[in-house]
Design a protein around this motif. Structure first.
Motif, PDB file in Angstrom:
ATOM      1  N   SER A   1      40.336  39.926  52.800  1.00  0.00           N
ATOM      2  CA  SER A   1      40.786  39.028  51.742  1.00  0.00           C
ATOM      3  C   SER A   1      41.151  39.816  50.482  1.00  0.00           C
ATOM      4  O   SER A   1      42.155  39.520  49.816  1.00  0.00           O
ATOM      5  CB  SER A   1      39.692  38.002  51.433  1.00  0.00           C
ATOM      6  N   HIS A   2      40.345  40.830  50.168  1.00  0.00           N
ATOM      7  CA  HIS A   2      40.662  41.666  49.000  1.00  0.00           C
ATOM      8  C   HIS A   2      41.948  42.459  49.239  1.00  0.00           C
ATOM      9  O   HIS A   2      42.765  42.638  48.317  1.00  0.00           O
ATOM     10  CB  HIS A   2      39.498  42.618  48.720  1.00  0.00           C
ATOM     11  N   PHE A   3      42.139  42.916  50.483  1.00  0.00           N
ATOM     12  CA  PHE A   3      43.379  43.607  50.836  1.00  0.00           C
ATOM     13  C   PHE A   3      44.584  42.691  50.633  1.00  0.00           C
ATOM     14  O   PHE A   3      45.602  43.097  50.037  1.00  0.00           O
ATOM     15  CB  PHE A   3      43.286  44.076  52.301  1.00  0.00           C
ATOM     16  N   GLU A   4      44.485  41.455  51.107  1.00  0.00           N
ATOM     17  CA  GLU A   4      45.587  40.511  50.919  1.00  0.00           C
ATOM     18  C   GLU A   4      45.808  40.200  49.445  1.00  0.00           C
ATOM     19  O   GLU A   4      46.954  40.022  48.998  1.00  0.00           O
ATOM     20  CB  GLU A   4      45.290  39.230  51.702  1.00  0.00           C
ATOM     21  N   HIS A   5      44.711  40.148  48.691  1.00  0.00           N
ATOM     22  CA  HIS A   5      44.839  39.902  47.248  1.00  0.00           C
ATOM     23  C   HIS A   5      45.570  41.051  46.564  1.00  0.00           C
ATOM     24  O   HIS A   5      46.442  40.821  45.701  1.00  0.00           O
ATOM     25  CB  HIS A   5      43.441  39.719  46.642  1.00  0.00           C
ATOM     26  N   LEU A   6      45.257  42.291  46.954  1.00  0.00           N
ATOM     27  CA  LEU A   6      45.946  43.442  46.366  1.00  0.00           C
ATOM     28  C   LEU A   6      47.427  43.421  46.716  1.00  0.00           C
ATOM     29  O   LEU A   6      48.284  43.704  45.856  1.00  0.00           O
ATOM     30  CB  LEU A   6      45.299  44.746  46.858  1.00  0.00           C
ATOM     31  N   MET A   7      47.728  43.083  47.961  1.00  0.00           N
ATOM     32  CA  MET A   7      49.130  43.016  48.347  1.00  0.00           C
ATOM     33  C   MET A   7      49.855  41.903  47.589  1.00  0.00           C
ATOM     34  O   MET A   7      51.001  42.066  47.151  1.00  0.00           O
ATOM     35  CB  MET A   7      49.247  42.778  49.859  1.00  0.00           C
TER      36      MET A   7
ATOM     37  N   GLY B   1      35.985  46.990  43.294  1.00  0.00           N
ATOM     38  CA  GLY B   1      36.445  47.960  42.314  1.00  0.00           C
ATOM     39  C   GLY B   1      37.522  48.900  42.811  1.00  0.00           C
ATOM     40  O   GLY B   1      37.858  49.861  42.106  1.00  0.00           O
ATOM     41  N   HIS B   2      38.042  48.649  44.002  1.00  0.00           N
ATOM     42  CA  HIS B   2      39.058  49.545  44.565  1.00  0.00           C
ATOM     43  C   HIS B   2      40.382  48.795  44.685  1.00  0.00           C
ATOM     44  O   HIS B   2      40.407  47.608  45.002  1.00  0.00           O
ATOM     45  CB  HIS B   2      38.617  50.046  45.940  1.00  0.00           C
ATOM     46  N   ASP B   3      41.493  49.506  44.392  1.00  0.00           N
ATOM     47  CA  ASP B   3      42.798  48.844  44.369  1.00  0.00           C
ATOM     48  C   ASP B   3      43.816  49.478  45.309  1.00  0.00           C
ATOM     49  O   ASP B   3      45.020  49.262  45.149  1.00  0.00           O
ATOM     50  CB  ASP B   3      43.353  48.866  42.943  1.00  0.00           C
ATOM     51  N   ASP B   4      43.369  50.229  46.298  1.00  0.00           N
ATOM     52  CA  ASP B   4      44.287  50.822  47.275  1.00  0.00           C
ATOM     53  C   ASP B   4      44.255  49.978  48.545  1.00  0.00           C
ATOM     54  O   ASP B   4      43.244  49.936  49.255  1.00  0.00           O
ATOM     55  CB  ASP B   4      43.879  52.262  47.591  1.00  0.00           C
ATOM     56  N   PRO B   5      45.358  49.280  48.862  1.00  0.00           N
ATOM     57  CA  PRO B   5      45.339  48.407  50.051  1.00  0.00           C
ATOM     58  C   PRO B   5      45.119  49.157  51.354  1.00  0.00           C
ATOM     59  O   PRO B   5      44.444  48.656  52.254  1.00  0.00           O
ATOM     60  CB  PRO B   5      46.721  47.738  50.015  1.00  0.00           C
ATOM     61  N   VAL B   6      45.687  50.353  51.462  1.00  0.00           N
ATOM     62  CA  VAL B   6      45.537  51.112  52.711  1.00  0.00           C
ATOM     63  C   VAL B   6      44.078  51.471  52.940  1.00  0.00           C
ATOM     64  O   VAL B   6      43.545  51.331  54.053  1.00  0.00           O
ATOM     65  CB  VAL B   6      46.422  52.376  52.675  1.00  0.00           C
ATOM     66  N   THR B   7      43.415  51.920  51.885  1.00  0.00           N
ATOM     67  CA  THR B   7      41.991  52.251  52.017  1.00  0.00           C
ATOM     68  C   THR B   7      41.179  51.014  52.364  1.00  0.00           C
ATOM     69  O   THR B   7      40.252  51.075  53.183  1.00  0.00           O
ATOM     70  CB  THR B   7      41.473  52.877  50.725  1.00  0.00           C
TER      71      THR B   7
END
Length: 752
Positions: A439-445, A395-401
């Motif tokens: 993986s979620h971080f890469e997806h957001l990017m 549920g979070h969309d901030d890649p840095v976080t």
């Protein structure tokens, strides 16, 4: 001592050896002489060391006799008389001895008679007492055998027979588990082991019966101990699970039955799993079964809006609980580990089915058993933790976080790997969550790149050809990611030479490479090659300066960026070079001289001056007939060059004013100026070569001096005209050098 030889004996002996003087009467007859000689020889040959002679001489000395004829005659008589007297004395003494021997013989005869009578009485007594003695000996043997058997029976009963009271203590559920129970249990185990000795005898029935009975008693005792431990586990203070000494002793004993021991551990793990899951839920919501908690402690759920803090609080709670759990159980598995190992090893003989592999040696590792039990205690907590972390990350969309969460999970993964082992459930769970978050971080990017690729306005290069804003935003986010990674524990372990071992490489590929590719592709919208090169240079300079401060990032991406910048630098160098040539007008001359150039490209070669080549190129005089070298055209180019030189360096620098690095522009411009000077030197050399070929006088040297006329040139002075090979005329007082007077030295000074 008096001499016992007659006077003159010695001298007579000597005279016997000495021949008689002349005139002496004849010696006695031969027989008498031989006898005397024999006697003298016998006397003289006698050894005075002989004991008899020595005793005789000593006797004579004691008597004080002298060696005279009278004394010698009387001595024989005295000696014979003394011998007779001595013999008489001896005879008398032997007579007394004979009388005593007769009396002794009489006594001996009496004693023999008495002994014979006593012997007869003894024989008669022995005949009467022998049956009685034999019967008494048999009775004594039977008595001794009976006493021995009684002692053996008492010892056997004392050792092998367990009393009813002891059996009640051992098997009755009403009796407590105390020291008396363990003493009886130890005795029964000893009885069971000693029954093996009875099985080695002739009568094995007793051993089998006792072993069967002791086995039943032991099984009942272990079942009683097993139920008691389960009951104690149920009433144990689960908030402070410090195992008491009685439970620790009971577990050590129960380890001799591996199946019951592991069953108890399973029961304990289930109980702890339930309690810890309940405590975790309490820490999250501050409410367990409707009971209000401590109002001074805020529930973890209150910080759910901040994913980093929320996940960090949950992991901190789990770590604290794990440490407490491990410390509480450490006394059992570490302090008592050796006793547990011995108990389990002994239990494998009674429960051989407990072995997984018959050929495998089973060893008990206290630290491993402790880690395994703590892992099982945290199964419910791990399940709940995974659900909440995945829900928060999704549920979070901030890649840095998200990346900060990845580093947080990596830190706790390493912590739990040291605490419980790298193969523990908690370490594997955190590794899974780490991969999921990454993986979620890469997806957001990837989503951000996809959205950006459809926004043509954002992708349009700025008017000043600076780095686009979307790339600056991406680099700003990348800087935050690099600072986060630099502060993480594992950053120092990254291998700067191996991208596969660098944990930050996937982050760069997700957070930098797509944006850099978009920026590079947006440069295609610029029609001007110069603008495109400047725009790409600004992009790569900004990117390189951003990652160069971080070794783990520059290790994989700095080399490609530097390579691209080197290529762009060569492009800008070519652009600056062409700019200088076109602005100064020198390009016209270079184009005209291209057939005479030693290389195919006049702009990339180093021209040969006269000093380097003593022989001019073939047909060099033909250069004077080229349109670009006609007086009007050459004067115009020379004038254009003079107009260009005062502000040439400033104009060249201003030509690359949009490049965001003054050092970069200066370096490129200096190399372009150097290339321009080499081109000018080539043109100058060719002009000098033409003038020399047509035989002009007063040819200006490259250094500004004048060359003297040679003999052939002096013949054509005083205003006369000389025909060239093509029939064209050139003013003898001028020449190409007069029309194009600038020298290479002047150019270098003006452009320095």
């Amino acid at each position: 001592m008096a001499s016992y030889f007659p006077p003159g004996a010695a001298s007579g002996h000597a005279s016997a050896r000495t021949p008689s003087p002349a005139g002496t009467p004849l010696s006695p007859p031969n027989q008498r002489s031989n006898a005397l000689s024999n006697r003298l020889t016998s006397v003289l040959s006698a050894s005075y060391a002989d004991s008899d002679i020595r005793d005789a001489l000593e006797t004579l000395s004691l008597r004080g006799v002298h060696n005279t004829a009278e004394v010698r005659r009387q001595l024989r008589l005295d000696v014979q008389k003394e011998v007779v007297d001595s013999n008489a004395t001896i005879v008398r003494d032997f007579g007394k001895v004979a009388e005593q021997l007769k009396r002794i013989g009489t006594v001996i005869s009496s004693l023999n008679q008495t002994c014979d009578e006593m012997r007869k009485h003894i024989v008669l007594a022995r005949q009467d007492t022998t049956p009685v003695l034999e019967e008494a000996s048999a009775l004594m043997s039977q008595k001794k055998e009976a006493e021995t058997k009684q002692q053996l029976l008492d010892a056997f009963a004392k050792h092998f027979i367990v009393s009813d009271e002891e059996l009640m203590i051992l098997t009755s559920a009403e009796e407590p588990i105390n020291d008396q129970f363990f003493d009886v249990l130890g005795r029964v185990k000893q009885v069971h082991r000693d029954c093996e000795v009875l099985l080695g005898g002739e009568n094995q029935r007793l051993g089998l019966e006792l072993m069967e009975k002791s086995s039943r008693n032991l099984n009942s005792a272990y079942q009683k101990l097993y139920k008691w431990i389960q009951k104690e586990f149920g009433s144990l203070n689960l908030e402070d699970p410090r195992i008491s000494s009685s439970i620790r002793r009971a577990l050590r004993v129960l380890a001799e039955r591996p199946s019951l021991f592991h069953s108890c551990l399973d029961f304990f793990a289930e109980a702890r799993d339930y309690v810890l899951s309940d405590a975790f839920h309490y820490a999250l919501t501050d409410a367990v079964a409707g009971t209000a908690g401590d109002k001074n402690v805020k529930p973890i759920e209150f910080s759910a809006h901040d994913p980093l803090r929320y996940i960090g609080d949950m992991l901190a709670w789990v770590h604290s609980t794990t440490v407490s759990e491990r410390e509480a159980l450490e006394a059992l598995f570490v302090a008592d580990g050796e006793e547990l190992a011995r108990g389990i090893q002994a239990g494998l003989s009674s429960e051989p089915w407990s072995r997984i592999d018959e050929n495998e040696e089973v060893t008990f590792d206290g630290h491993k058993a402790l880690s395994d039990l703590v892992n099982r205690d945290l199964i419910g907590v791990s399940r709940s933790l995974r659900q909440r972390v995945e829900l928060v990350i999704q549920g979070h969309d901030d890649p840095v976080t998200c990346y900060k969460v990845v580093n947080l999970l990596s830190f706790y993964r390493a912590t739990f790997a040291k605490l419980l082992g790298p193969g523990s459930n908690m370490a594997e769970l955190l590794e899974t969550l780490e991969k999921f978050t990454l993986s979620h971080f890469e997806h957001l990017m990837h989503e951000g790149v996809n959205q950006l690729s459809t926004d043509h306005t954002a992708l349009a290069p700025p008017d000043d050809l600076s780095t686009p804003q979307f790339l600056l935003d991406a680099l700003e986010a990348l800087t935050s990611l690099m600072k986060t990674h630099e502060a993480s524990i594992g950053a120092a372990d990254d291998n700067p030479t191996s991208p596969s071992d660098n944990r930050f490489t996937p982050v760069l590929r997700a957070a930098l490479d797509p944006f850099l590719d978009l920026a590079n592709s947006s440069a295609n919208d610029l029609p001007d090659p110069t603008s495109r090169a400047i725009y790409l240079t600004n992009i790569h300079l900004t990117t390189r300066s951003t990652i160069s401060e971080y070794p783990f990032a520059s290790a994989t991406h700095l080399t490609p960026l530097s390579t691209t910048l080197s290529t762009l630098r060569m492009d800008l160098l070519e652009i600056q070079h062409r700019y200088l040539l076109h602005t100064s007008g020198l390009q016209v001359l270079l184009n005209a001289l291209e057939p005479f150039s030693p290389s195919s490209s006049a702009t990339t070669s180093v021209p040969a001056t006269k000093s380097e080549h003593s022989d001019p190129p073939p047909n060099i005089a033909d250069i004077a007939s080229l349109p670009a070298f006609q007086p009007e055209a050459l004067v115009a180019i020379s004038q254009q060059l003079d107009d260009f030189l005062p502000s040439a360096l400033m104009d060249a620098t201003d030509h690359l004013k949009y490049v965001r690095s003054a050092t970069f522009v200066k370096s490129v411009t200096e190399e372009a100026v150097e290339a321009f000077c080499r081109d000018f030197e080539f043109v100058e050399g060719m002009i000098i070569g033409v003038d020399e070929a047509v035989g002009k006088i007063d040819v200006v040297r490259a250094d500004g001096g004048e060359k003297e006329e040679d003999d052939d040139e002096k013949e054509g002075v005083d205003g006369e005209k000389k025909d060239t090979e093509e029939g064209e005329e050139v003013d003898e007082e001028g020449g190409l050098r007069r029309l194009f007077p600038r020298t290479t030295g002047e150019i270098r000074v003006l452009l320095s």
